[in-house]
Enzyme design. Structure first.
Site, PDB file in Angstrom:
ATOM      1  N   ASN A  61       0.854  -1.185   0.000  1.00 51.62           N
ATOM      2  CA  ASN A  61       0.000   0.000   0.000  1.00 51.62           C
ATOM      3  C   ASN A  61       0.896   1.244   0.000  1.00 51.62           C
ATOM      4  OD1 ASN A  61      -1.881   1.956   0.470  1.00 51.62           O
ATOM      5  ND2 ASN A  61      -2.688   1.088   2.372  1.00 51.62           N
TER       6      ASN A  61
ATOM      7  N   GLY B  51       3.036  -3.700  10.384  1.00 49.03           N
ATOM      8  CA  GLY B  51       4.398  -3.935  10.838  1.00 49.03           C
ATOM      9  C   GLY B  51       5.175  -4.992  10.057  1.00 49.03           C
TER      10      GLY B  51
ATOM     11  N   LYS C 218      -0.040   4.289   0.195  1.00 54.78           N
ATOM     12  CA  LYS C 218      -0.641   5.352   1.023  1.00 54.78           C
ATOM     13  C   LYS C 218      -0.347   6.718   0.394  1.00 54.78           C
ATOM     14  CE  LYS C 218      -0.673   2.460   5.129  1.00 54.78           C
ATOM     15  NZ  LYS C 218      -0.627   2.353   6.563  1.00 54.78           N
TER      16      LYS C 218
ATOM     17  N   ILE D 270      -0.072  -0.735  13.060  1.00 54.81           N
ATOM     18  CA  ILE D 270       0.171  -0.168  11.721  1.00 54.81           C
ATOM     19  C   ILE D 270       1.268   0.895  11.806  1.00 54.81           C
ATOM     20  CG2 ILE D 270      -0.834   1.256   9.880  1.00 54.81           C
ATOM     21  CD1 ILE D 270      -3.463  -0.235  10.267  1.00 54.81           C
TER      22      ILE D 270
ATOM     23  N   GLU E 240      -5.751  -6.223  10.156  1.00 54.93           N
ATOM     24  CA  GLU E 240      -4.638  -5.337  10.533  1.00 54.93           C
ATOM     25  C   GLU E 240      -4.969  -4.665  11.863  1.00 54.93           C
ATOM     26  OE1 GLU E 240      -2.471  -3.639   6.775  1.00 54.93           O
ATOM     27  OE2 GLU E 240      -4.218  -2.433   7.200  1.00 54.93           O
TER      28      GLU E 240
ATOM     29  N   HIS F 174     -10.019   0.575   4.764  1.00 56.90           N
ATOM     30  CA  HIS F 174      -8.705   0.583   5.435  1.00 56.90           C
ATOM     31  C   HIS F 174      -8.833   1.321   6.771  1.00 56.90           C
ATOM     32  CE1 HIS F 174      -4.493   1.500   6.268  1.00 56.90           C
ATOM     33  NE2 HIS F 174      -4.224   0.446   5.529  1.00 56.90           N
TER      34      HIS F 174
ATOM     35  N   SER G 262       4.923   0.659   5.265  1.00 56.08           N
ATOM     36  CA  SER G 262       6.166   1.337   5.652  1.00 56.08           C
ATOM     37  C   SER G 262       7.416   0.480   5.508  1.00 56.08           C
ATOM     38  CB  SER G 262       6.048   1.874   7.091  1.00 56.08           C
ATOM     39  OG  SER G 262       5.667   0.841   7.979  1.00 56.08           O
TER      40      SER G 262
HETATM   41  O1  G3P Z   1      -2.196  -1.085   4.381  1.00 57.90           O
HETATM   42  C1  G3P Z   1      -1.087  -1.592   5.022  1.00 57.90           C
HETATM   43  C2  G3P Z   1      -0.876  -0.989   6.320  1.00 57.90           C
HETATM   44  O2  G3P Z   1      -1.894  -0.369   6.966  1.00 57.90           O
HETATM   45  C3  G3P Z   1       0.163  -1.567   7.166  1.00 57.90           C
HETATM   46  O3  G3P Z   1       1.073  -0.545   7.243  1.00 57.90           O
HETATM   47  O4  G3P Z   1       3.254   0.441   7.564  1.00 57.90           O
HETATM   48  O5  G3P Z   1       2.392  -1.252   9.175  1.00 57.90           O
HETATM   49  O6  G3P Z   1       3.090  -1.957   6.892  1.00 57.90           O
HETATM   50  P1  G3P Z   1       2.528  -0.839   7.762  1.00 57.90           P
END
Ligand code: G3P
Length: 221
Positions: free
Chosen positions: A8, A179, A10, A144, A139, A92, A201
């Site tokens: 994603n 994560g 974002k 996140i 999630e 989301h 991320s």
């Molecule tokens: O859409 C994926 C997301 O919400 C997870 O984000 O940065 O924890 O990989 P992240």
């Protein structure tokens, strides 16, 4: 079916506009036949990403169940498809909608168009599974953008979601995210019963994107 690695973009600075194109091209290069790699990009970048990385599957980050006409500012599904969207995320954690929104959107989209509905927990995954989206991505919001993968911090939310969703609709596949950083996290997700991962991320903030993508993909070997 190949496991998914869904990135994603974002609105990360490293993943918008010209940088979205570069990241998508890197994802295309990192893809192999073991993995279904998906880039989830800003609506503004759908077309340029699809043109620059034609073999990469590109999804929208959100869509609205609106028709054609007086709907200023909404993300109209046919318009997204015309600009290269081959699927979408909905609900989301950073762009929540109500269940009716998900239902109406599913009614409006072609049945072959993958929809990944996001859930914060097993209960929400349970509700969404009743609608029968293509994927449910679980999630935990508190993880996140953090450093600890859901597969380490809360593996049971993944396996419990898989069990709950399978009991309602065995055709719905579960992804997990929050994560996720490397191939070990991807491997663990699959061992927990998920069909892949949704991450942001770990890729968008990576110092060396090529290395991270290669490592993620290697988790499926
Ligand atoms: O859409 C994926 C997301 O919400 C997870 O984000 O940065 O924890 O990989 P992240």
């Amino acid at each position: 079916m190949q496991p998914l690695i869904v990135v994603n973009f974002k609105t990360y600075e490293t993943a918008m506009g010209a940088k979205a194109v570069e990241l998508a091209k890197a994802m295309e290069r990192a893809s192999n036949s073991n993995v279904r790699m998906v880039a989830v990009v800003s609506a503004f970048d759908l077309h340029s990403v699809q043109q620059a990385a034609p073999t990469l599957e590109v999804w929208s980050q959100h869509l609205d169940p609106v028709g054609k006409g007086s709907f200023t500012g909404w993300l109209q599904p046919d318009n997204a498809i015309e600009r290269g969207a081959k699927g979408t995320i909905i609900n989301h954690a950073e762009h929540k909608v109500n269940i009716e929104h998900v239902k109406e959107l599913m009614n409006q989209l072609p049945s072959s168009f993958p929809i990944c509905a996001c859930a914060a927990d097993v209960d929400e995954a349970h509700q969404l599974a009743e609608l029968g989206p293509t994927f449910i991505a679980v999630e935990p919001p508190e993880l996140i953008g953090g450093d600890i993968s859901v597969t380490t911090a809360d593996p049971t939310i993944v396996s419990d979601t898989v069990t709950a969703v399978q009991s309602i609709n065995p055709d719905v596949r579960v992804l997990c995210g929050a994560g996720v950083k490397d191939g070990d996290d991807v491997r663990t997700a699959v061992e927990l019963g998920a069909h892949g991962v949704l991450l942001a991320s770990g890729v968008t903030k990576a110092k060396n994107v090529e290395d991270v993508l290669a490592n993620l993909v290697a988790g499926l070997e």
